[in-house]
Motif scaffolding. Structure first.
Motif, short mmCIF file in Angstrom:
data_model
loop_
_atom_site.label_atom_id
_atom_site.label_comp_id
_atom_site.label_asym_id
_atom_site.label_seq_id
_atom_site.Cartn_x
_atom_site.Cartn_y
_atom_site.Cartn_z
N GLU A 147 -6.35 1.64 -2.72
CA GLU A 147 -7.05 0.66 -2.15
C GLU A 147 -7.82 -0.15 -3.50
N LEU A 161 0.89 -1.18 0.01
CA LEU A 161 -0.01 0.03 -0.09
C LEU A 161 0.93 1.17 0.12
N ASN A 216 -7.58 -7.21 0.66
CA ASN A 216 -7.63 -6.27 1.86
C ASN A 216 -6.42 -6.68 2.91
#
Length: 654
Positions: free
Chosen positions: A140, A84, A150
């Motif tokens: 995301e 991320l 996730n």
């Protein structure tokens, strides 16, 4: 123009890649850059970004044009940051603003200084302008679209293999939104759902996109222009890959005809010169013809760079009707269940494609069938007279590093001659002296092609192929498709190349809910069926809501005795009238919804047609119409439910 080449010649060592080439990339173009392996597609991208300088000519770029360039060399990048954080690196200025706002906020709390307040307000305004508060959500969304869950987002980048790292870097690049995206084989490391997501994302991308790809299906759906490197020249075609194939055939045919006509003319003129140059009366005329011939611009013959060599399979034995059976097989890796109590059968003549998202266990299932992977429970039964050949990446370890490519092929026991083996190796991009290279000096891709050639040359009647097209160019894929179509044996393959799957498979297997789901038919038929099932499911869910209203309502409280019976009759008549009115409305709504659903199904079919994607205007209009119809259906469904509830209420009163 954003970026381009103007009369560029580029030489790589002794080899000329392009000569006097001109190509300009305009805003919002979707370009497929193609050419046989070794013609210099990746090299040309490096010339465009300035990594290589042209021998002659210029690379032009508009002021302020930003370029994103995705290529294999990026894999040397390593970091302990989470994936991320790596992808968020696309928003350098926003991340810097976040820090500045935090620091200014702390200072403001301490001092209450007016200058600090102005600076704080300016940063907040800039943050708002850059849509900085949404960067985490955007990042995301893109990472999830490319196949990350996730739970994956906080895992360190360095834990991932090359293919997954490339996805993170692709996510970062498309989030940067450069004016021009140069993508070198972007689908190589993607599974089917991720490829489909990327197609949709890039179709709406605001910049220009240049794609080097061997995936015909992807090019057909994505690009509106093809740029081909052919015979050291750049040839441009307006249209998708399918259009290019037809148009190129016509161009080659016309050039061939023009070349032959010119050759006839030249021969005729040369015969005249030869015949009359010695005669005094005709010598001047012959000389004049010679001068004219010297000045003529010669048309080049159309060279067939890659001759259409055929790959022929030989099958020694005919197997029994059933080649392999899996009975109640369960396979787990720790807590991760791949298949549970799964059963399936492979019959003679089956050509099965195992498809689906990465991580679902396609390659594991293939290894179970091949007998090289153990399973927890169940049974694998092998058929009678089955001679199998298994191609997978791990087969590379079985190659003898000290052999030459040709020697390695000779050891397969195919009894083919050197000439036949050399011809076959030509299909796998090993021409001329390349067959004498030692296995130990080959790249990973070259070793994979040798292992695939060995699988093909075996006389097996059952082939198991894991990603066989990964290291082949388009021409070689076509040759392999042709060979597999004629192959008299059975096969099961794993591939993310939808064009290859569509052309070779007559059955589709998908691992879903830890079971093997079988569909008898081609890939296109399977996609159509899936879409139909999804649409039916959606409609069923919508119909379910009013259906629930059909449950008998709670008994209405007993009406109070009417003081005047005539008044009660008047109320009943009024309710009857109202009920009939609502029943008419209900019928009209039902008819409208059915008409719109028919319209929606047609539009859905158009959206699934690759031809729609080749015309950007047509695609945008179709997608807009589909959204509009879907919104109307949703509104009418809401009215439908309200009307139904009102009818139930009125029926209780009448």
């Amino acid at each position: 123009m954003l970026i381009g080449l103007q009369n560029v010649t580029f030489e790589f060592g002794a080899r000329t890649i392009v000569e006097d080439a001109t190509w300009h990339i305009q805003p919002n173009e979707r370009i497929g850059l193609i050419g046989y392996n070794g013609t210099g597609k990746s090299t040309l991208l490096k010339v465009l970004v300035g990594e290589y300088l042209p021998s002659k000519g210029t690379v032009e770029r508009s002021r302020g044009t930003t370029i994103g360039y995705l290529h294999q060399d990026l894999l040397s990048f390593d970091t302990n940051d989470s994936i991320l954080q790596v992808a968020l690196g696309a928003f350098e200025r926003v991340l810097q603003l976040e820090k500045e706002i935090e620091e200014l906020g702390i200072e403001l709390e301490k001092t209450g200084d007016e200058k600090t307040l102005h600076e704080y307000s300016d940063r907040l305004h800039e943050m708002d302008t850059l849509d900085g508060y949404n960067i985490h959500h955007k990042t995301e969304e893109v990472l999830q679209g490319l196949g990350f869950s996730n739970a994956d987002l906080q895992r360190p980048y360095k834990e991932y293999s090359g293919g997954w790292r490339m996805r993170v870097l692709l996510a970062k690049m498309i989030l940067q939104q450069p004016d021009v995206l140069l993508l070198d084989e972007p689908t190589n490391h993607l599974d089917l759902p991720s490829i489909e997501w990327l197609e949709k994302y890039l179709t709406h991308y605001k910049g220009s996109v240049v794609i080097v790809s061997h995936d015909k299906y992807f090019l057909n759906r994505m690009v509106t222009k093809i740029v081909e490197i052919y015979q050291r020249e750049i040839h441009q075609y307006t249209g998708n890959f399918e259009y290019y194939e037809k148009e190129k055939e016509l161009r080659v045919e016309m050039q061939q005809r023009a070349f032959e006509n010119q050759q006839d003319y030249i021969r005729q003129q040369e015969r005249f010169i030869e015949r009359f140059k010695a005669k005094a009366s005709k010598a001047a005329q012959a000389q004049s013809v010679q001068k004219r011939l010297d000045k003529i611009e010669r048309i080049e013959d159309v060279e067939i760079e890659r001759p259409n060599i055929r790959i022929n399979f030989q099958v020694d034995k005919i197997p029994g009707k059933i080649l392999a059976t899996l009975k109640h097989v369960t396979k787990r890796f720790g807590d991760n269940t791949i298949i549970e109590n799964a059963s399936a059968e492979i019959d003679r003549g089956d050509k099965i494609a195992l498809i689906g998202a990465n991580g679902k266990g396609k390659s594991t299932l293939l290894r179970i069938i091949a007998g090289v992977e153990q399973f927890s429970e169940g049974e694998r039964v092998w058929g009678h007279n089955v001679q199998e050949s298994f191609y997978a990446q791990h087969q590379l370890e079985d190659l003898n590093l000290n052999n030459t490519i040709l020697d390695e092929m000779k050891e397969c026991g195919s009894q083919k001659t050197d000439v036949e083996l050399r011809t076959l190796l030509g299909c796998f991009l090993f021409g001329g002296e390349a067959v004498d290279k030692k296995i130990k000096v080959l790249s990973g891709g070259e070793k994979a092609r040798v292992a695939l050639a060995k699988t093909i040359v075996s006389k097996a009647n059952f082939l198991m192929l894991d990603e066989p097209t990964n290291h082949l160019d388009m021409h070689s894929v076509e040759l392999l498709i042709e060979a597999l179509k004629k192959y008299e044996g059975s096969l099961i393959l794993v591939s993310h190349d939808r064009y290859f799957v569509q052309k070779t498979a007559n059955k589709i297997w998908e691992i879903a809910d830890h079971e093997i789901k079988e569909f008898k038919g081609t890939y296109d038929e399977y996609v159509e069926w899936k879409e139909r099932m999804a649409a039916q499911q959606k409609n069923a869910e919508k119909v379910e809501k009013p259906a629930k209203a059909e449950v008998k309502p709670e008994p209405a409280p007993a009406p109070k005795p009417a003081a005047n019976n005539n008044q009660g009759n008047a109320i009943n008549k009024e309710a009857q009238k109202e009920l009939q009115k609502h029943q008419r409305q209900f019928q009209q709504l039902e008819e409208k919804i059915n008409k719109l659903k028919t319209q929606q199904a047609k539009l859905q079919e158009q959206l699934g047609n690759p031809e729609t994607y080749s015309d950007k205007g047509k695609f945008t209009q179709t997608e807009s119409n589909y959204k509009k119809v879907s919104e109307e259906i949703a509104q009418l469904n809401a009215q439908y439910e309200t009307t139904f509830e009102k009818i139930v209420e009125l029926e209780a009163q009448v």
